[in-house]
Design a protein around this motif. Structure first.
Motif, PDB file in Angstrom:
ATOM      1  N   UNK A 105      34.208  87.257  50.731  1.00  0.00           N
ATOM      2  CA  UNK A 105      34.442  85.994  49.721  1.00  0.00           C
ATOM      3  C   UNK A 105      35.869  85.424  49.770  1.00  0.00           C
ATOM      4  N   UNK A 106      36.820  86.540  50.112  1.00  0.00           N
ATOM      5  CA  UNK A 106      38.150  86.019  50.158  1.00  0.00           C
ATOM      6  C   UNK A 106      38.316  85.107  51.564  1.00  0.00           C
ATOM      7  N   UNK A 107      37.642  85.423  52.568  1.00  0.00           N
ATOM      8  CA  UNK A 107      37.874  84.486  53.943  1.00  0.00           C
ATOM      9  C   UNK A 107      37.031  83.207  53.691  1.00  0.00           C
ATOM     10  N   UNK A 108      35.923  83.126  53.105  1.00  0.00           N
ATOM     11  CA  UNK A 108      35.293  81.859  52.506  1.00  0.00           C
ATOM     12  C   UNK A 108      36.105  81.114  51.593  1.00  0.00           C
ATOM     13  N   UNK A 109      36.954  81.770  50.521  1.00  0.00           N
ATOM     14  CA  UNK A 109      37.586  80.954  49.656  1.00  0.00           C
ATOM     15  C   UNK A 109      39.136  80.424  50.528  1.00  0.00           C
ATOM     16  N   UNK A 110      39.684  81.157  51.471  1.00  0.00           N
ATOM     17  CA  UNK A 110      40.699  80.588  52.181  1.00  0.00           C
ATOM     18  C   UNK A 110      40.340  79.589  53.071  1.00  0.00           C
ATOM     19  N   UNK A 111      39.260  79.434  53.940  1.00  0.00           N
ATOM     20  CA  UNK A 111      38.511  78.523  54.602  1.00  0.00           C
ATOM     21  C   UNK A 111      38.249  77.382  53.587  1.00  0.00           C
ATOM     22  N   UNK A 112      37.541  77.550  52.708  1.00  0.00           N
ATOM     23  CA  UNK A 112      37.326  76.368  51.613  1.00  0.00           C
ATOM     24  C   UNK A 112      38.477  75.869  51.337  1.00  0.00           C
ATOM     25  N   UNK A 113      39.573  76.246  50.702  1.00  0.00           N
ATOM     26  CA  UNK A 113      40.922  75.752  50.248  1.00  0.00           C
ATOM     27  C   UNK A 113      41.619  74.945  51.550  1.00  0.00           C
ATOM     28  N   UNK A 114      41.435  75.518  52.681  1.00  0.00           N
ATOM     29  CA  UNK A 114      41.923  74.562  53.947  1.00  0.00           C
ATOM     30  C   UNK A 114      41.155  73.280  53.992  1.00  0.00           C
ATOM     31  N   UNK A 115      39.838  73.308  53.741  1.00  0.00           N
ATOM     32  CA  UNK A 115      38.858  72.349  53.975  1.00  0.00           C
ATOM     33  C   UNK A 115      39.177  71.644  52.907  1.00  0.00           C
ATOM     34  N   UNK A 116      39.396  72.014  51.541  1.00  0.00           N
ATOM     35  CA  UNK A 116      39.679  71.117  50.311  1.00  0.00           C
ATOM     36  C   UNK A 116      41.015  70.428  50.595  1.00  0.00           C
ATOM     37  N   UNK A 117      42.135  70.989  51.042  1.00  0.00           N
ATOM     38  CA  UNK A 117      43.218  70.356  51.194  1.00  0.00           C
ATOM     39  C   UNK A 117      43.231  69.331  52.290  1.00  0.00           C
ATOM     40  N   UNK A 177      46.922  66.764  57.643  1.00  0.00           N
ATOM     41  CA  UNK A 177      47.572  68.104  57.983  1.00  0.00           C
ATOM     42  C   UNK A 177      49.016  68.380  57.286  1.00  0.00           C
ATOM     43  N   UNK A 178      49.802  67.282  56.803  1.00  0.00           N
ATOM     44  CA  UNK A 178      50.866  67.537  56.137  1.00  0.00           C
ATOM     45  C   UNK A 178      50.382  68.430  54.586  1.00  0.00           C
ATOM     46  N   UNK A 179      49.343  67.834  54.312  1.00  0.00           N
ATOM     47  CA  UNK A 179      48.778  68.269  52.963  1.00  0.00           C
ATOM     48  C   UNK A 179      48.364  69.886  53.140  1.00  0.00           C
ATOM     49  N   UNK A 180      47.712  69.992  54.215  1.00  0.00           N
ATOM     50  CA  UNK A 180      47.268  71.420  54.438  1.00  0.00           C
ATOM     51  C   UNK A 180      48.456  72.495  54.437  1.00  0.00           C
ATOM     52  N   UNK A 181      49.485  71.738  55.354  1.00  0.00           N
ATOM     53  CA  UNK A 181      50.590  72.650  55.596  1.00  0.00           C
ATOM     54  C   UNK A 181      51.441  72.892  54.460  1.00  0.00           C
ATOM     55  N   UNK A 182      51.157  71.995  53.486  1.00  0.00           N
ATOM     56  CA  UNK A 182      52.091  72.165  52.295  1.00  0.00           C
ATOM     57  C   UNK A 182      51.715  73.201  51.252  1.00  0.00           C
ATOM     58  N   UNK A 183      50.487  73.663  51.547  1.00  0.00           N
ATOM     59  CA  UNK A 183      49.811  74.995  50.720  1.00  0.00           C
ATOM     60  C   UNK A 183      50.656  76.027  51.185  1.00  0.00           C
ATOM     61  N   UNK A 239      52.196  80.318  46.193  1.00  0.00           N
ATOM     62  CA  UNK A 239      50.705  80.635  45.844  1.00  0.00           C
ATOM     63  C   UNK A 239      50.299  79.544  44.725  1.00  0.00           C
ATOM     64  N   UNK A 240      49.097  79.323  44.737  1.00  0.00           N
ATOM     65  CA  UNK A 240      48.314  78.521  44.226  1.00  0.00           C
ATOM     66  C   UNK A 240      48.379  77.289  44.716  1.00  0.00           C
ATOM     67  N   UNK A 241      47.922  76.159  43.655  1.00  0.00           N
ATOM     68  CA  UNK A 241      47.734  74.886  44.047  1.00  0.00           C
ATOM     69  C   UNK A 241      48.941  73.818  43.714  1.00  0.00           C
ATOM     70  N   UNK A 242      49.998  74.471  43.193  1.00  0.00           N
ATOM     71  CA  UNK A 242      50.971  73.637  42.684  1.00  0.00           C
ATOM     72  C   UNK A 242      51.733  72.911  43.618  1.00  0.00           C
ATOM     73  N   UNK A 243      51.858  73.355  45.004  1.00  0.00           N
ATOM     74  CA  UNK A 243      52.539  72.857  45.936  1.00  0.00           C
ATOM     75  C   UNK A 243      51.865  71.789  46.693  1.00  0.00           C
ATOM     76  N   UNK A 244      50.535  71.857  46.626  1.00  0.00           N
ATOM     77  CA  UNK A 244      49.748  70.708  47.115  1.00  0.00           C
ATOM     78  C   UNK A 244      49.583  69.588  46.248  1.00  0.00           C
ATOM     79  N   UNK A 245      49.532  69.945  44.912  1.00  0.00           N
ATOM     80  CA  UNK A 245      49.456  68.739  43.890  1.00  0.00           C
ATOM     81  C   UNK A 245      50.771  68.253  43.799  1.00  0.00           C
TER      82      UNK A 245
END
Length: 106
Positions: free
Chosen positions: A18-30, A53-59, A63-69
Motif C-alpha cells: 500500500x505504501x509503495x502504491x501510494x508513493x508511486x501514485x503521489x509521484x504520478x499525481x505530481x 519534473x520541477x513539480x515532482x522534485x518540489x515534493x 512531508x505532505x503536499x504543502x510544498x507542491x501546492x
C-alpha cells in the motif's frame, strides 16, 4: 501461534505494498499536476515536461503536499494565472484519485 505470526506478516506485506502504491501514485499525481499547471502557464512540449519534473522534485522539500501546492500557487501568482488555492487543491485531489487507480491497475 503460527497463524498469528502469519497474519502479522500478511499485514506487514499489505502495508508495504500500500505504501509503495501510494508513493508511486503521489509521484504520478505530481507529474499530472505539473502538466496541468504548465498548460495554464502557457507551456507546451519540452517546456511543459520540464515544468512537470520541477513539480515532482518540489515534493521532496517537506512531508505532505504543502510544498507542491506552494510551488504551483507561487508560479501561478508570478505569471498572473487566476487559480485559487482551493481550485489547485481540488485538482490535486482529482488527479490523486486518477493516479491511484492507474497505479492499482498497472
Amino acid at each position: 501461534m503460527t497463524s498469528m505470526k502469519d497474519r502479522e506478516e500478511g499485514f506487514e506485506r499489505k502495508f508495504a505494498i500500500d505504501e509503495e502504491q501510494r508513493f508511486r501514485a503521489t509521484a504520478r499525481r505530481n507529474r499530472m499536476l505539473g502538466l496541468w499547471a504548465a498548460e495554464k502557464l502557457g507551456k507546451s512540449g519540452a517546456d511543459a515536461d520540464a515544468y512537470a519534473k520541477e513539480v515532482v522534485v518540489s515534493d521532496i522539500e517537506e512531508a505532505g503536499d504543502h510544498d507542491v501546492l506552494r510551488k504551483v500557487k507561487g508560479d501561478f501568482e508570478a505569471a498572473g494565472v487566476d487559480q485559487s488555492e482551493h481550485q489547485i487543491r481540488r485538482t490535486m485531489d482529482e488527479l490523486m484519485a486518477q493516479a491511484l487507480e492507474q497505479v492499482r491497475n498497472s
